[in-house]
Design a protein around this motif. Structure first.
Motif, PDB file in Angstrom:
ATOM      1  N   VAL A   1       2.932  -5.850  19.419  1.00  0.00           N
ATOM      2  CA  VAL A   1       1.857  -5.062  19.734  1.00  0.00           C
ATOM      3  C   VAL A   1       0.879  -5.098  18.334  1.00  0.00           C
ATOM      4  N   ILE A   2       1.326  -4.972  17.255  1.00  0.00           N
ATOM      5  CA  ILE A   2       0.649  -5.048  16.108  1.00  0.00           C
ATOM      6  C   ILE A   2       0.196  -6.465  15.725  1.00  0.00           C
ATOM      7  N   PHE A   3       1.001  -7.503  15.952  1.00  0.00           N
ATOM      8  CA  PHE A   3       0.732  -8.897  15.662  1.00  0.00           C
ATOM      9  C   PHE A   3      -0.315  -9.273  16.555  1.00  0.00           C
TER      10      PHE A   3
ATOM     11  N   ARG B   1      -7.748   0.466  -5.778  1.00  0.00           N
ATOM     12  CA  ARG B   1      -7.254  -0.587  -4.726  1.00  0.00           C
ATOM     13  C   ARG B   1      -6.399   0.170  -3.705  1.00  0.00           C
ATOM     14  N   TRP B   2      -5.804   1.456  -3.921  1.00  0.00           N
ATOM     15  CA  TRP B   2      -5.334   2.098  -2.653  1.00  0.00           C
ATOM     16  C   TRP B   2      -6.459   2.891  -1.752  1.00  0.00           C
ATOM     17  N   ARG B   3      -7.175   3.206  -2.654  1.00  0.00           N
ATOM     18  CA  ARG B   3      -8.430   4.016  -1.859  1.00  0.00           C
ATOM     19  C   ARG B   3      -9.143   2.853  -0.842  1.00  0.00           C
TER      20      ARG B   3
ATOM     21  N   ARG C   1      -1.662  11.181   2.283  1.00  0.00           N
ATOM     22  CA  ARG C   1      -0.974   9.770   2.343  1.00  0.00           C
ATOM     23  C   ARG C   1      -0.539   9.794   3.925  1.00  0.00           C
ATOM     24  N   VAL C   2      -1.026  10.745   4.766  1.00  0.00           N
ATOM     25  CA  VAL C   2      -0.100  10.715   6.161  1.00  0.00           C
ATOM     26  C   VAL C   2      -0.439   9.506   6.928  1.00  0.00           C
ATOM     27  N   CYS C   3       0.812   9.061   7.546  1.00  0.00           N
ATOM     28  CA  CYS C   3       0.525   7.389   8.241  1.00  0.00           C
ATOM     29  C   CYS C   3      -0.722   7.386   8.780  1.00  0.00           C
TER      30      CYS C   3
ATOM     31  N   ILE D   1      -9.677   0.562   4.654  1.00  0.00           N
ATOM     32  CA  ILE D   1      -9.630  -0.689   5.741  1.00  0.00           C
ATOM     33  C   ILE D   1      -8.505  -0.505   6.849  1.00  0.00           C
ATOM     34  N   MET D   2      -7.410   0.294   6.400  1.00  0.00           N
ATOM     35  CA  MET D   2      -6.345   0.617   7.358  1.00  0.00           C
ATOM     36  C   MET D   2      -7.056   1.432   8.465  1.00  0.00           C
ATOM     37  N   HIS D   3      -7.682   2.538   7.716  1.00  0.00           N
ATOM     38  CA  HIS D   3      -8.287   3.568   8.810  1.00  0.00           C
ATOM     39  C   HIS D   3      -8.980   3.119   9.606  1.00  0.00           C
TER      40      HIS D   3
ATOM     41  N   ASN E   1       2.238   3.779  21.192  1.00  0.00           N
ATOM     42  CA  ASN E   1       3.228   2.797  21.854  1.00  0.00           C
ATOM     43  C   ASN E   1       4.311   3.599  22.077  1.00  0.00           C
ATOM     44  N   MET E   2       4.792   4.635  21.442  1.00  0.00           N
ATOM     45  CA  MET E   2       5.977   5.285  22.073  1.00  0.00           C
ATOM     46  C   MET E   2       5.688   5.838  23.284  1.00  0.00           C
ATOM     47  N   PHE E   3       4.599   6.497  23.437  1.00  0.00           N
ATOM     48  CA  PHE E   3       4.261   6.994  24.933  1.00  0.00           C
ATOM     49  C   PHE E   3       4.594   5.975  25.908  1.00  0.00           C
TER      50      PHE E   3
ATOM     51  N   ASN F   1      12.510   1.544  14.966  1.00  0.00           N
ATOM     52  CA  ASN F   1      13.609   2.579  14.730  1.00  0.00           C
ATOM     53  C   ASN F   1      13.273   3.865  15.685  1.00  0.00           C
ATOM     54  N   GLN F   2      12.152   4.096  16.034  1.00  0.00           N
ATOM     55  CA  GLN F   2      11.776   5.243  16.689  1.00  0.00           C
ATOM     56  C   GLN F   2      12.641   5.236  18.308  1.00  0.00           C
ATOM     57  N   LEU F   3      12.578   4.109  18.772  1.00  0.00           N
ATOM     58  CA  LEU F   3      12.671   3.725  19.757  1.00  0.00           C
ATOM     59  C   LEU F   3      14.511   3.773  19.863  1.00  0.00           C
TER      60      LEU F   3
ATOM     61  N   THR G   1      11.574  13.200  19.094  1.00  0.00           N
ATOM     62  CA  THR G   1      12.305  12.065  18.223  1.00  0.00           C
ATOM     63  C   THR G   1      11.817  12.110  16.772  1.00  0.00           C
ATOM     64  N   LEU G   2      10.743  12.437  16.536  1.00  0.00           N
ATOM     65  CA  LEU G   2      10.260  12.436  15.081  1.00  0.00           C
ATOM     66  C   LEU G   2      10.531  13.612  14.256  1.00  0.00           C
ATOM     67  N   ARG G   3      11.137  14.801  14.726  1.00  0.00           N
ATOM     68  CA  ARG G   3      11.721  15.999  14.139  1.00  0.00           C
ATOM     69  C   ARG G   3      13.279  15.429  14.170  1.00  0.00           C
TER      70      ARG G   3
ATOM     71  N   ILE H   1       0.755  -1.395  -0.094  1.00  0.00           N
ATOM     72  CA  ILE H   1      -0.168   0.006   0.089  1.00  0.00           C
ATOM     73  C   ILE H   1       1.048   1.358  -0.037  1.00  0.00           C
ATOM     74  N   VAL H   2       2.098   1.315   0.787  1.00  0.00           N
ATOM     75  CA  VAL H   2       2.753   2.345   0.819  1.00  0.00           C
ATOM     76  C   VAL H   2       3.386   2.849  -0.190  1.00  0.00           C
ATOM     77  N   MET H   3       3.379   2.024  -1.484  1.00  0.00           N
ATOM     78  CA  MET H   3       4.093   2.589  -2.662  1.00  0.00           C
ATOM     79  C   MET H   3       2.833   2.466  -3.807  1.00  0.00           C
TER      80      MET H   3
ATOM     81  N   LEU I   1       7.234  16.554  10.720  1.00  0.00           N
ATOM     82  CA  LEU I   1       6.854  15.683   9.608  1.00  0.00           C
ATOM     83  C   LEU I   1       6.947  14.406   9.553  1.00  0.00           C
ATOM     84  N   GLY I   2       7.095  13.804  10.999  1.00  0.00           N
ATOM     85  CA  GLY I   2       7.520  12.496  11.236  1.00  0.00           C
ATOM     86  C   GLY I   2       6.555  11.422  10.746  1.00  0.00           C
ATOM     87  N   PHE I   3       5.414  11.823  10.384  1.00  0.00           N
ATOM     88  CA  PHE I   3       4.302  10.800   9.933  1.00  0.00           C
ATOM     89  C   PHE I   3       4.004  11.303   8.684  1.00  0.00           C
ATOM     90  N   GLY I   4       4.563  12.284   8.090  1.00  0.00           N
ATOM     91  CA  GLY I   4       4.180  12.774   6.604  1.00  0.00           C
ATOM     92  C   GLY I   4       3.069  13.744   6.814  1.00  0.00           C
ATOM     93  N   THR I   5       2.421  14.056   5.872  1.00  0.00           N
ATOM     94  CA  THR I   5       1.332  15.026   5.708  1.00  0.00           C
ATOM     95  C   THR I   5       0.358  14.603   4.746  1.00  0.00           C
TER      96      THR I   5
HETATM   97  C1  HEM Z   1       6.732   5.857  14.908  1.00  0.00           C
HETATM   98  C2  HEM Z   1       6.258   4.918  14.163  1.00  0.00           C
HETATM   99  C3  HEM Z   1       5.613   5.457  12.499  1.00  0.00           C
HETATM  100  C4  HEM Z   1       6.289   6.443  11.767  1.00  0.00           C
HETATM  101  C5  HEM Z   1       7.503   7.521  11.925  1.00  0.00           C
HETATM  102  C6  HEM Z   1       5.635   6.334  10.621  1.00  0.00           C
HETATM  103  C7  HEM Z   1       5.774   7.023   9.253  1.00  0.00           C
HETATM  104  C8  HEM Z   1       5.206   6.822   8.263  1.00  0.00           C
HETATM  105  C9  HEM Z   1       5.519   7.899   6.993  1.00  0.00           C
HETATM  106  C10 HEM Z   1       6.486   8.834   7.051  1.00  0.00           C
HETATM  107  C11 HEM Z   1       4.647   7.443   6.149  1.00  0.00           C
HETATM  108  C12 HEM Z   1       4.472   8.056   4.862  1.00  0.00           C
HETATM  109  C13 HEM Z   1       3.407   9.344   4.855  1.00  0.00           C
HETATM  110  C14 HEM Z   1       3.465  10.203   3.741  1.00  0.00           C
HETATM  111  O1  HEM Z   1       3.752   9.714   2.446  1.00  0.00           O
HETATM  112  O2  HEM Z   1       3.081  11.415   3.811  1.00  0.00           O
HETATM  113  C15 HEM Z   1       3.865   6.383   6.416  1.00  0.00           C
HETATM  114  C16 HEM Z   1       2.821   5.656   5.797  1.00  0.00           C
HETATM  115  C17 HEM Z   1       2.341   4.641   6.476  1.00  0.00           C
HETATM  116  N1  HEM Z   1       2.101   4.026   7.666  1.00  0.00           N
HETATM  117 FE1  HEM Z   1       3.282   4.662   9.196  1.00  0.00          FE
HETATM  118  N2  HEM Z   1       4.735   5.139  10.650  1.00  0.00           N
HETATM  119  C18 HEM Z   1       4.763   4.754  11.674  1.00  0.00           C
HETATM  120  C19 HEM Z   1       3.927   3.696  12.461  1.00  0.00           C
HETATM  121  C20 HEM Z   1       2.898   3.045  11.625  1.00  0.00           C
HETATM  122  C21 HEM Z   1       2.072   2.034  12.255  1.00  0.00           C
HETATM  123  C22 HEM Z   1       2.110   1.555  13.856  1.00  0.00           C
HETATM  124  C23 HEM Z   1       1.227   1.405  11.241  1.00  0.00           C
HETATM  125  C24 HEM Z   1       0.245   0.394  11.226  1.00  0.00           C
HETATM  126  C25 HEM Z   1       0.075  -0.125  12.274  1.00  0.00           C
HETATM  127  C26 HEM Z   1       1.532   2.304  10.095  1.00  0.00           C
HETATM  128  C27 HEM Z   1       1.128   2.232   8.704  1.00  0.00           C
HETATM  129  C28 HEM Z   1       1.437   2.860   7.685  1.00  0.00           C
HETATM  130  C29 HEM Z   1       0.847   2.614   6.631  1.00  0.00           C
HETATM  131  C30 HEM Z   1      -0.136   1.538   6.158  1.00  0.00           C
HETATM  132  C31 HEM Z   1       1.302   3.731   5.697  1.00  0.00           C
HETATM  133  C32 HEM Z   1       1.071   3.780   4.039  1.00  0.00           C
HETATM  134  C33 HEM Z   1      -0.102   4.910   3.827  1.00  0.00           C
HETATM  135  C34 HEM Z   1      -0.241   5.326   2.139  1.00  0.00           C
HETATM  136  O3  HEM Z   1       0.543   5.220   1.361  1.00  0.00           O
HETATM  137  O4  HEM Z   1      -1.426   5.975   1.998  1.00  0.00           O
HETATM  138  N3  HEM Z   1       2.814   3.418  10.451  1.00  0.00           N
HETATM  139  N4  HEM Z   1       4.185   6.136   7.895  1.00  0.00           N
END
Ligand code: HEM
Length: 502
Positions: A183-185, A130-132, A427-429, A137-139, A438-440, A309-311, A349-351, A122-124, A420-424
């Motif tokens: 945790v996730i498993f 299909r991505w939508r 497509r934000v994470c 589902i993930m949401h 988890n981190m907390f 990795n964040q740990l 840590t994310l920054r 999905i991430v790529m 921007l640790g989770f993107g924005t």
């Molecule tokens: C510290 C932990 C995490 C970090 C730093 C992180 C970071 C990211 C980043 C930077 C992206 C790309 C966002 C973008 O394109 O703007 C991403 C995508 C994604 N992450 Fe995470 N993530 C973390 C944990 C998780 C966890 C716990 C899950 C699920 C249980 C998860 C599931 C996903 C998925 C499925 C995508 C793909 C989304 C898409 O392409 O639409 N991530 N994550």
């Protein structure tokens, strides 16, 4: 004679057709692209552009340098594609977030997605139906209102994490991986995991296969020439056998996880877990078996490796900049229920160190767009220059120092704000709720129980915290319980959760 004439005229037709095609290609290639205007950037070389100027590993320093030199946007030619790097939070938010509808796709990854992932990670994925469906589902699985489902697992696994740090501090990097994975498993397949489990080890090695091309845009040259993959006959595709092997390994691991779950159900277990409903979801959305397996597997993968990795990043920062640890411990000693400082530590840590990719995760533009004086062509690749933004001195004074205090402001509890640790954008994470919780819990318990120091003679190189270090420590660190009292607490509160893994 008639035959000869006919052959002659067929040849002329062929020649004329080839000539016309060549002319067309030349016209297309030479056509000035006046309509499009891009921000300036470093000069490259023919064919490869700037590919060789960007280090394949640890590209952070180069990205910061270009960011300083060219201001808040610059353009580089990476192989066949043009990449625009966004070097300030403002440009990243404006394009990727506020105009998120347009900057929503991913560039093609002809090897890592199309071959190594069978097009199913999905991430790529590009901006497809299909991505939508997968994102929806993930949401549902990962949204905040589901956090109660995760809490018991986060509680027990973080106790096990503390126990494992206590027993084998030298293997801290393995314990972090197990914590995140377990945790996730537990949520997806309904059982805890151990690093002694062959399939879990294999899972992390499949993550390595996938990520080794993603740490920098120049890590895999062929990835930046999608047309090479399209026109090259298969026997000449030198990269294909390795990528196909990796695909088979990945689908093999995911299949083993599903079979294990089914075996447990047959033996009378009744796990309430996400993967159990996967067959229904697959039918609803029309996924084949491999896509259904990848949906579950991708969650495990994304949820395990990033948190692990964040740990490691937190530990390196603790050993390198101990002043903040004392502040964190003071708050933990005084008031376990209100821990704003730990939230600030999470954000810092994310920054401070981007998680897997120093250059951010790329997007592809789905329509032409204009911004300031620039006109961008559909298909252009955009990326938030994570390292450069995080280390922009104007935005983050004393940028190199790990300073959670910088996040103690009104936006503290807005967990996606300020980094921007989770993107924005769109497509934000989708896993950020789970990830921050988890981190907390893990950061709080580890910081409460242990002190972290650099090993004399082995200073941590905080510019090179290897995100792919699974089988070896990314750095050396001394981890010791804070006092005898803490030892007793660990034995009392964490022993039971951790003993089976020690
Ligand atoms: C510290 C932990 C995490 C970090 C730093 C992180 C970071 C990211 C980043 C930077 C992206 C790309 C966002 C973008 O394109 O703007 C991403 C995508 C994604 N992450 Fe995470 N993530 C973390 C944990 C998780 C966890 C716990 C899950 C699920 C249980 C998860 C599931 C996903 C998925 C499925 C995508 C793909 C989304 C898409 O392409 O639409 N991530 N994550």
């Amino acid at each position: 004679m008639a035959l000869l004439d006919s052959l002659r005229s067929q040849n002329s037709l062929l020649l004329a057709t080839v000539g016309a095609l060549v002319l067309l290609v030349v016209v297309v290639l030479l056509k000035p692209r006046t309509k499009y205007r891009y921000p300036p950037g470093p000069k490259g070389i023919p064919v490869f552009g700037n590919l060789f100027q960007l280090p394949p590993a640890y590209p952070g320093a180069k990205l910061i340098e270009w960011g300083k030199q060219y201001g808040d946007l610059f353009t580089v030619q990476l192989g066949a594609r043009r990449w625009v790097f966004l070097n300030s939070s403002e440009t990243a938010r404006e394009l990727l977030d506020r105009r998120g509808r347009l900057y929503i796709s991913r560039p093609e990854f002809p090897v890592t997605q199309d071959i190594l992932s069978g097009g199913k990670r999905i991430v790529m994925m590009g901006h497809t139906q299909r991505w939508r469906d997968l994102r929806k589902i993930m949401h549902q699985l990962l949204m905040a209102s589901n956090s109660e489902t995760y809490k018991p697992f986060q509680d027990v696994e973080s106790r096990a994490l503390v126990w494992q740090y206590f027993k084998r501090p030298d293997e801290f990097y393995k314990h972090g991986a197990r914590f995140a994975n377990s945790v996730i498993f537990s949520v997806v397949f309904g059982r805890r995991t151990s690093m002694e489990d062959e399939n879990v080890r294999l899972l992390f090695s499949t993550i390595d296969d996938f990520l080794e091309t993603q740490t920098s845009p120049s890590a895999a040259l062929v990835e930046q020439f999608p047309w090479v993959v399209k026109i090259l006959p298969r026997p000449l595709q030198w990269f294909r056998p390795k990528a196909e092997r990796s695909y088979r390994k990945t689908i093999g691991v995911y299949t083993a996880f599903f079979e294990d779950m089914e075996r447990r159900i047959q033996q009378g277990e009744n796990p309430e877990c996400f993967a159990r409903g996967m067959a229904d979801l697959a039918e609803k959305y029309g996924f084949d078996k491999a896509q259904a397996y990848f949906a579950a597997g991708s969650i495990i993968e994304a949820g395990s490796d990033t948190t692990r990795n964040q740990l490691n990043i937190m530990l390196a920062a603790a050993a390198k900049y101990p002043a903040w640890v004392a502040n964190a411990q003071k708050q933990l000693d005084e008031d376990w229920d209100r821990l704003p400082y730990i939230v600030a530590v999470i954000k810092e840590t994310l920054r401070w160190r981007p998680n897997m990719t120093a250059s951010g995760v790329p997007r592809a533009l789905i329509e032409d767009d204009t911004y300031r004086d620039f006109v961008f062509e559909k298909g252009t690749v955009f990326v938030y220059n994570h390292f450069a933004i995080s280390h922009n001195e104007q935005e983050f004074p004393q940028n190199e120092v790990f300073l959670p205090e910088r996040f103690l402001n009104d936006d503290l509890q807005e967990l996606l704000k300020g980094h921007l640790g989770f993107g924005t954008g769109r497509r934000v994470c989708p896993g950020w709720h789970v990830a921050t919780r988890n981190m907390f819990i893990a950061f709080s318990r580890l910081l409460y129980c242990f002190d972290f120091k650099e090993v004399p003679g082995a200073p941590i190189d905080v510019w090179k915290i290897d995100p792919l270090a699974h089988a070896r420590p990314p750095f050396e660190i001394q981890i010791t319980p804070r006092s005898e009292e803490h030892v007793r607490l660990i034995e009392r509160e964490c022993g039971q959760a951790g003993q089976e893994f020690a």
